[in-house]
Scaffold this active site. Structure first.
Site, PDB file in Angstrom:
ATOM      1  N   ASN A 396       0.823  -1.203   0.000  1.00  0.00           N
ATOM      2  CA  ASN A 396       0.000   0.000   0.000  1.00  0.00           C
ATOM      3  C   ASN A 396       0.862   1.260   0.000  1.00  0.00           C
ATOM      4  O   ASN A 396       0.983   1.938  -1.009  1.00  0.00           O
ATOM      5  CB  ASN A 396      -0.948  -0.003   1.200  1.00  0.00           C
ATOM      6  CG  ASN A 396      -2.099   0.957   1.038  1.00  0.00           C
ATOM      7  OD1 ASN A 396      -1.974   1.999   0.405  1.00  0.00           O
ATOM      8  ND2 ASN A 396      -3.248   0.622   1.605  1.00  0.00           N
ATOM      9  N   ASP A 397       1.471   1.556   1.127  1.00  0.00           N
ATOM     10  CA  ASP A 397       2.215   2.814   1.261  1.00  0.00           C
ATOM     11  C   ASP A 397       3.392   2.907   0.297  1.00  0.00           C
ATOM     12  O   ASP A 397       3.714   3.990  -0.199  1.00  0.00           O
ATOM     13  CB  ASP A 397       2.715   2.974   2.701  1.00  0.00           C
ATOM     14  CG  ASP A 397       1.572   3.016   3.700  1.00  0.00           C
ATOM     15  OD1 ASP A 397       0.514   3.587   3.354  1.00  0.00           O
ATOM     16  OD2 ASP A 397       1.722   2.479   4.812  1.00  0.00           O
ATOM     17  N   VAL A 398       4.059   1.775   0.015  1.00  0.00           N
ATOM     18  CA  VAL A 398       5.260   1.813  -0.833  1.00  0.00           C
ATOM     19  C   VAL A 398       4.930   1.993  -2.303  1.00  0.00           C
ATOM     20  O   VAL A 398       5.835   2.121  -3.136  1.00  0.00           O
ATOM     21  CB  VAL A 398       6.111   0.539  -0.627  1.00  0.00           C
ATOM     22  CG1 VAL A 398       6.600   0.448   0.808  1.00  0.00           C
ATOM     23  CG2 VAL A 398       5.329  -0.708  -1.018  1.00  0.00           C
ATOM     24  N   ALA A 436       0.400   3.646   7.118  1.00  0.00           N
ATOM     25  CA  ALA A 436       0.566   5.089   7.308  1.00  0.00           C
ATOM     26  C   ALA A 436      -0.764   5.790   7.519  1.00  0.00           C
ATOM     27  O   ALA A 436      -0.806   6.979   7.835  1.00  0.00           O
ATOM     28  CB  ALA A 436       1.291   5.703   6.111  1.00  0.00           C
TER      29      ALA A 436
END
Length: 467
Positions: A396-398, A436
């Site tokens: 997700n965040d990456v 995050a």
């Protein structure tokens, strides 16, 4: 065993430790590196037992047997997804060991070969080793709680930053108080138990204060930072005990952990100094993705299989969802079938994918994915623009394009440029945000198709559809 023989065997163990670090720097040599580390530790332990052969070696062996048994049981039961929590727990034990050894030295210095009263040099070493060990212990406990998702039970373990007004001022005052009591202990002529205990207690509190404002998305950096702290704590106590093995091994762990922290900071666009001082997860006033009503295009495993089977190139991006589902073996089988159809398959690994450095690399290695197919972010990012299909598994965040938008909490964080590819397939259980806590615009792009469900089940269905 003479002093020269002890020094020689400790030197041999140190060489094996250095070879272990060298081996662990590459997936191709990681098993050999682990073997070198085991050999070095066996040599170090046997040499230490020889040094204390005239003492209560029976109690030492009993302690090793109990600790080794507990460690073996835990290692066999822990899941791969729990590895970050396990690492944090191990760091806490190293820090606590440093504190307990320091207390024992202050209580009976002659038993450790230290003059009584304790010389100034040894007092300084005890001061440093104790407060770093205490910081490591309490900080690692908080990191463990955050990684284990214990925030619902206790606010300090929340994956979100725990902040309060004047937090940095409070941290500074607490740190000054710790240094003040440590200075009193350093200059005292007697045991000085009161300032020593006060310094230690304050250091435990400071460890908590440093870690609680760090958000869950930054935990990979925290893990590597605490790894470094535990090494320096061991090295500091090694000076107090005049044990060269502790000094060398602690310094190796401390320096390698610091280097890894620096690499992680670059991967997350964080300030290395801010990480060391703590509280870098409490960014204010960040922009996020528009949370208004959006359209999500979803499809089935059959749709995903059709798109990948008719592509020339496919990049697989593993994330924490893959680890939770333990889908790595199914993913390897899927990649094998695609390769048999003439599709070029590669894997793109972000430095902080998962919840600790190297998490995804370990998972893929466990499934015996060929190392040449696994590429780091800087080696593959330029290829996304010419890639037909990218399959994102639980990441997700990456892969969040918000990292390119000023004002975003993750602005400047290097990401895998998945959004530049021609077609994006994203497997998630739901549309929930990542660690995050940010929405991801990638999921709403016209080129993106969401495939909801457990990663292992979805990939297994894709494999069936490829037959």
């Amino acid at each position: 065993m003479t002093a020269n023989q002890v020094a020689l065997w400790y030197l041999v163990a140190a060489i094996f430790f250095i070879l272990a670090l060298k081996g662990l720097s590459s997936p191709d040599t990681s098993r050999r590196g682990n073997l070198f580390g085991i050999i070095g530790m066996v040599i170090a332990v046997l040499t230490t037992l020889a040094v204390v052969a005239h003492g209560r070696i029976d109690l030492i062996v009993l302690g090793m047997a109990v600790g080794g048994s507990v460690g073996a049981i835990v290692a066999r039961r822990v899941q791969m997804t729990q590895m970050p929590e396990l690492v944090a727990a191990m760091h806490s034990l190293v820090g606590l060991a440093a504190v307990l050894i320091a207390i024992a030295v202050v209580n009976n210095p002659s038993a450790f070969g230290v003059a009584d009263p304790i010389p100034l040099g040894n007092r300084l070493e005890l001061f440093i080793g104790t407060f770093v060990g205490a910081l490591t212990f309490s900080g690692s406990v908080i990191a463990f709680g955050k990684l284990a998702g214990l925030g619902k039970r206790f606010r300090l373990f929340s994956s979100a930053p725990v902040v309060f007004p004047g937090q940095h001022v409070v941290n500074l005052l607490v740190a000054l108080a710790m240094i003040g009591f440590g200075t009193v202990f350093f200059l005292a002529e007697d045991r000085a138990w009161t300032p020593f205990i006060a310094m230690t207690a304050i250091a435990f509190v400071l460890g908590v204060l440093i870690i609680i404002p760090i958000g869950g998305a930054d935990m990979p950096v925290v893990i590597s930072m605490l790894n470094s702290y535990s090494g320096w704590a061991a090295a500091g106590i090694g000076f107090s005990l005049n044990n060269s093995m502790l000094i060398v091994s602690g310094s190796l762990v401390g320096s390698s952990g610091a280097i890894l922290s620096y690499i992680m900071c670059k991967a997350m666009n964080r300030s290395f100094i801010s990480v060391i001082m703590g509280g870098f997860g409490a960014a204010e006033g960040g922009a996020s993705a528009d949370t208004g009503e959006k359209t999500v295009r979803s499809g089935s495993a059959d749709d995903a299989a059709f798109l990948m089977a008719n592509a020339e190139s496919v990049i697989i991006v593993p994330g924490y969802g893959l680890a939770v589902a333990r889908a790595q073996h199914a993913v390897k089988e899927m990649a094998h079938k695609l390769s048999a159809k003439g599709v070029q398959v590669r894997y793109a690994v972000h430095p902080v994918a998962g919840r600790m450095p190297g998490h995804m690399n370990v998972l893929l290695a466990e499934a015996e994915v060929p190392y040449e197919q696994v590429l780091e972010m800087e080696d593959i990012n330029s290829d996304f623009g010419t890639t037909d299909v990218v399959l994102v598994l639980g990441a997700n965040d990456v892969v969040n394009p918000l990292a390119h938008e000023k004002g975003s909490p993750i602005y400047g964080m290097p990401i895998l440029d998945v959004h530049k590819s021609r077609t994006v397939l994203v497997n998630k259980r739901s549309m929930a945000s990542g660690y995050a806590g940010l929405d991801n615009p990638l999921f709403y792009m016209d080129k993106t198709m969401m495939v909801f469900g457990d990663a292992k089940k979805v990939v297994e269905d894709i494999v069936k559809a490829l037959d």
